[in-house]
Design an enzyme around this catalytic site. Sequence first.
Site, PDB file in Angstrom:
ATOM      1  N   GLY A  16       0.854  -1.188   0.000  1.00 40.65           N
ATOM      2  CA  GLY A  16       0.000   0.000   0.000  1.00 40.65           C
ATOM      3  C   GLY A  16       0.887   1.235   0.000  1.00 40.65           C
ATOM      4  N   ASP A  20      -2.567   6.620   1.325  1.00 42.50           N
ATOM      5  CA  ASP A  20      -2.588   7.778   2.213  1.00 42.50           C
ATOM      6  C   ASP A  20      -1.814   7.569   3.516  1.00 42.50           C
ATOM      7  OD1 ASP A  20      -3.757  10.254   1.789  1.00 42.50           O
ATOM      8  OD2 ASP A  20      -5.010   9.927   3.584  1.00 42.50           O
ATOM      9  N   LEU A  21      -1.951   6.382   4.085  1.00 40.58           N
ATOM     10  CA  LEU A  21      -1.286   6.122   5.370  1.00 40.58           C
ATOM     11  C   LEU A  21       0.232   6.171   5.196  1.00 40.58           C
ATOM     12  CD1 LEU A  21      -1.795   5.215   8.388  1.00 40.58           C
ATOM     13  CD2 LEU A  21      -1.059   2.981   7.572  1.00 40.58           C
ATOM     14  N   ARG A  50       0.142  -1.711  -6.677  1.00 41.19           N
ATOM     15  CA  ARG A  50      -0.116  -2.187  -8.035  1.00 41.19           C
ATOM     16  C   ARG A  50       0.413  -1.194  -9.096  1.00 41.19           C
ATOM     17  NH1 ARG A  50      -4.553  -5.429 -10.480  1.00 41.19           N
ATOM     18  NH2 ARG A  50      -5.435  -5.805  -8.437  1.00 41.19           N
ATOM     19  N   ASP A 185      -3.033  -0.220  16.990  1.00 39.20           N
ATOM     20  CA  ASP A 185      -4.082   0.682  17.433  1.00 39.20           C
ATOM     21  C   ASP A 185      -3.325   1.971  17.709  1.00 39.20           C
ATOM     22  OD1 ASP A 185      -5.696   2.329  19.016  1.00 39.20           O
ATOM     23  OD2 ASP A 185      -6.913   0.620  19.601  1.00 39.20           O
ATOM     24  N   HIS A 186      -3.411   2.918  16.798  1.00 38.81           N
ATOM     25  CA  HIS A 186      -2.455   4.031  16.889  1.00 38.81           C
ATOM     26  C   HIS A 186      -2.659   4.878  18.154  1.00 38.81           C
ATOM     27  CE1 HIS A 186      -5.620   6.507  15.071  1.00 38.81           C
ATOM     28  NE2 HIS A 186      -4.951   7.563  15.494  1.00 38.81           N
ATOM     29  N   LYS A 190       0.212   6.935  21.309  1.00 43.98           N
ATOM     30  CA  LYS A 190       0.205   8.344  21.735  1.00 43.98           C
ATOM     31  C   LYS A 190       0.909   8.479  23.083  1.00 43.98           C
ATOM     32  CE  LYS A 190      -4.032   9.439  19.244  1.00 43.98           C
ATOM     33  NZ  LYS A 190      -3.970  10.574  18.356  1.00 43.98           N
ATOM     34  N   HIS A 248      -9.960   2.050  19.834  1.00 42.54           N
ATOM     35  CA  HIS A 248      -9.365   3.134  20.628  1.00 42.54           C
ATOM     36  C   HIS A 248     -10.069   3.352  21.974  1.00 42.54           C
ATOM     37  CE1 HIS A 248      -7.615   3.660  16.790  1.00 42.54           C
ATOM     38  NE2 HIS A 248      -8.516   4.477  16.277  1.00 42.54           N
ATOM     39  N   LYS A 354     -11.467  19.223  18.447  1.00 40.47           N
ATOM     40  CA  LYS A 354     -10.714  17.972  18.298  1.00 40.47           C
ATOM     41  C   LYS A 354     -10.008  17.757  19.632  1.00 40.47           C
ATOM     42  CE  LYS A 354      -7.905  14.805  16.505  1.00 40.47           C
ATOM     43  NZ  LYS A 354      -8.401  13.469  16.320  1.00 40.47           N
TER      44      LYS A 354
HETATM   45  C1  BG6 Z   1      -8.853   6.374  13.079  1.00 45.16           C
HETATM   46  C2  BG6 Z   1     -10.265   6.426  12.575  1.00 45.16           C
HETATM   47  O1  BG6 Z   1      -8.576   5.123  13.645  1.00 45.16           O
HETATM   48  O2  BG6 Z   1      -8.664   7.392  14.065  1.00 45.16           O
HETATM   49  C3  BG6 Z   1     -10.595   7.786  12.021  1.00 45.16           C
HETATM   50  O3  BG6 Z   1     -10.425   5.452  11.547  1.00 45.16           O
HETATM   51  C4  BG6 Z   1     -10.267   8.874  13.016  1.00 45.16           C
HETATM   52  O4  BG6 Z   1     -11.968   7.871  11.655  1.00 45.16           O
HETATM   53  C5  BG6 Z   1      -8.858   8.700  13.564  1.00 45.16           C
HETATM   54  O5  BG6 Z   1     -10.383  10.120  12.359  1.00 45.16           O
HETATM   55  C6  BG6 Z   1      -8.589   9.676  14.703  1.00 45.16           C
HETATM   56  O6  BG6 Z   1      -7.249   9.585  15.064  1.00 45.16           O
HETATM   57  P1  BG6 Z   1      -6.487  10.796  15.771  1.00 45.16           P
HETATM   58  O7  BG6 Z   1      -5.126  10.274  16.069  1.00 45.16           O
HETATM   59  O8  BG6 Z   1      -6.489  11.925  14.780  1.00 45.16           O
HETATM   60  O9  BG6 Z   1      -7.279  11.145  16.995  1.00 45.16           O
END
Ligand code: BG6
Length: 508
Positions: A16, A20-21, A50, A185-186, A190, A248, A354
Amino acid sequence: MNGNHALDGAAIFIFGATGDLAKRKLYPAIYSLYKEGKLSENFTVIGLARRPRTNEEFRENVHDSIKEFARHDLQGNGAWEKFAQHFHYLSLDITDPSHFTKLRMLTEQLENKFELTGNRLFYLALAPDLFGQVAHHLKDGEMLNVKGWKRLVIEKPFGYDLPSAEKLNEEIRDVFEEHEIFRIDHYLGKEMVQNIEVIRFANAFFEPLWNNKYIANIQITLSETVGVEDRGAYYDQAGALNDMVQNHVLQMVAMMAMELPSRLVPEDIRDEKVKVLRSIRKYKTLDEVKKHVVRGQYGEGSLNGKDLSAYRNENNVDPSSTTETFFTAKLFVDNLRWAGVPFYVRTGKRMPAKATEIVVEFKNLPDNVYFTQKTALQPNLIVFRVNPVEGIFIKINGKSPGSEMKIVPVAMDFCQSSQVGINTPEAYERLLYDALRGESTYFTRWDEVSTAWEFIDTIAHAWKEEGDGVVPYKSGSWGPDEASALLAEDGFKWWPLHGQEDDGLDCK
Ligand code: BG6
């Protein structure tokens, strides 16, 4: 496991590579690791997708992504060229096994060139339904007969319910051992989420209070101002429940509620987290779900003077969609420590701010001794600020200076972002670094994932039974009124987040 120093050499495969990622997170993360000396010169990155690309075109894409998204400036004087030489590209059709033979030949050539010992990290920044196929083709293409270690890093979503997650897991486990699988799980990458366990377990004055005798409730908010942007097709299937809560939100609950592990090693920490996930009360009937859970969907509205359209008008979203873009629930962790303490969780798109914050509200003390002053005592709060501001804030009661015995709330604020600068490593940087050194604490183990799905599925089934129960809310608002009512019926309210109303703090 290595310490905080240069890693053993490795070949990093990005499936990939044109997505984007990779562009926003992975190339900037690799660059930061390189720039900080954690990645020495013996590594190679093989970009796979691809689309046809030459190595030069690929390096140009990597260059642009670093320029736009990295937290370090690009270096001149030949430094960029030296870094870029590590990047190679192969156009690969993942459905075609013969392409994996080509990949093996390229890999062996590059491993010789960069004097690598055969460590291979496969990062699948792909749709999850492709994970199983890629894993099998890696095996059949003899990409996994390595002299060093092999690891698979995969992105969410891990399935869309328990059965699909089990199937996916079986496919991957046919090829990789559990200890070789790093499920991202990003949120666990953090800084302040990782800090939760340190704050809780390394401070004598928190741990004794961390239970139902002293804590009234815990509030966890993951709010976003954005809508679904260009991810309508995916999001309309997933909704907030699968997109944010299954992973999350539940991980944050686990971090807040877990017991002290016997050792600070990955398996022990994950054992404690999974115990929490197992103890979360399941809402089995529609009535129970309706009583404890609110789902909402954004309608039209405005934010910062900008008019915003409704979810149902977003690209690739069904105009009669009942998908939730907002989720609030009252959860209970049914164990001795937490019996009776509500965990209020909420996440939503198109909110006024946010923010990721956790508020721990303590029980009120008897205030009859303060009868001379009019204002009621406010509860003590401990607030973990995860994003955008990083820090911890503690609200206590103190005497207002002067001859009157007037009690006012006072804040003790540790603002990590202003202490250590905003240039702290990105979540992906930590997670990539951890995967490269085999540190799995901040990745989710299969039993965590499956237990989380068991909980999520009960809600999803009830919603299915109910049909359209989604409550509309205005874009730019804090969601439907029902979300506040859930707390109000227990005598609580959502505490304002950083920058919302006057929280009396200067942390920037
Ligand atoms: C992702 C979700 O896992 O986390 C997105 O798929 C969301 O929909 C994003 O926008 C939020 O991540 P962060 O790090 O910007 O709070």
